[in-house]
Scaffold this active site. Sequence first.
Site, PDB file in Angstrom:
ATOM      1  N   SER A  95       0.834  -1.196   0.000  1.00 57.75           N
ATOM      2  CA  SER A  95       0.000   0.000   0.000  1.00 57.75           C
ATOM      3  C   SER A  95       0.880   1.262   0.000  1.00 57.75           C
ATOM      4  O   SER A  95       1.674   1.452  -0.930  1.00 57.75           O
ATOM      5  CB  SER A  95      -0.961  -0.048   1.196  1.00 57.75           C
ATOM      6  OG  SER A  95      -2.027   0.859   1.029  1.00 57.75           O
ATOM      7  N   HIS A 233      -7.865  -5.773   0.576  1.00 57.83           N
ATOM      8  CA  HIS A 233      -6.663  -4.945   0.577  1.00 57.83           C
ATOM      9  C   HIS A 233      -5.534  -5.570   1.397  1.00 57.83           C
ATOM     10  O   HIS A 233      -4.356  -5.438   1.049  1.00 57.83           O
ATOM     11  CB  HIS A 233      -6.998  -3.554   1.129  1.00 57.83           C
ATOM     12  CG  HIS A 233      -5.889  -2.569   0.975  1.00 57.83           C
ATOM     13  ND1 HIS A 233      -5.376  -2.204  -0.254  1.00 57.83           N
ATOM     14  CD2 HIS A 233      -5.172  -1.872   1.895  1.00 57.83           C
ATOM     15  CE1 HIS A 233      -4.402  -1.326  -0.084  1.00 57.83           C
ATOM     16  NE2 HIS A 233      -4.249  -1.111   1.201  1.00 57.83           N
TER      17      HIS A 233
END
Length: 254
Positions: A95, A233
């Site tokens: 990320s 995610h």
Amino acid sequence: MIQQSTTSPWFLRFPQDPACRTRLVCFPHAGGAASYYVPYARALSPEVDVLAVQYPGRQNRYSEAHIEDIGTLADEIAAALEPWLDLPTALFGHSMGAVLAFEVTRRLERRGDFDAARLFVSGCPAPSRRREETFRKLDGDLDDNGVIAELRALSGTNAAVFENEELLRLTLPTIRSDYTAVRNYRAEPGAAVRAPVTVLAGDSDHRTTPGELQAWQTHTTATCDVHTFTGGHFFINDHAGEIVGLITDRLLTV
């Protein structure tokens, strides 16, 4: 297993075999800390020396001011890495950490005598395909309760944190600061690395699309391979074994 580096507050080191063949530098996600990579360090081959980056404002650096600019963070981390480039070195980021790993790689390559063994980017669109709306609401459009709800939805925060109200509130400034840095980040036009890039993603991660992942190819002059796993995610929490195998294959297979 965690050993604080004696030379820099920027890293926690996970000691391996003194005769290790390669080094992996790991960059945490927004709101994350170096200790996030303990399971990976334990699972990787002893031949891989693992350094996890510790951003200011968390854990052993809690008293330090946050840095809300990706470029400044990348400059400081690249400078701190200079003494650790004695082995073939790869970088891994998830990320926000993927963006930082990319920018640090770019800075190190400018030395002229350094080429990263590989850049692993996880859960992150290519810099040229970023979506500002992804980060805007967590940075400033939500109150604390709204941010907490978003974090629960991402499923990346330890459940114990949500059970400790005081601890949870203490982490919110760090999370907002990191999202400010990511929201304001803009890659230079044509920004690319010489290192081969391996992209990892979750098949139900609403923050990435297949096109945004494939676009990492435009940010390297070498090869780029994309690997998709089940999950959202934080798919890397559920696929550590497979990802460690992939890292090992890319770094140690001759």
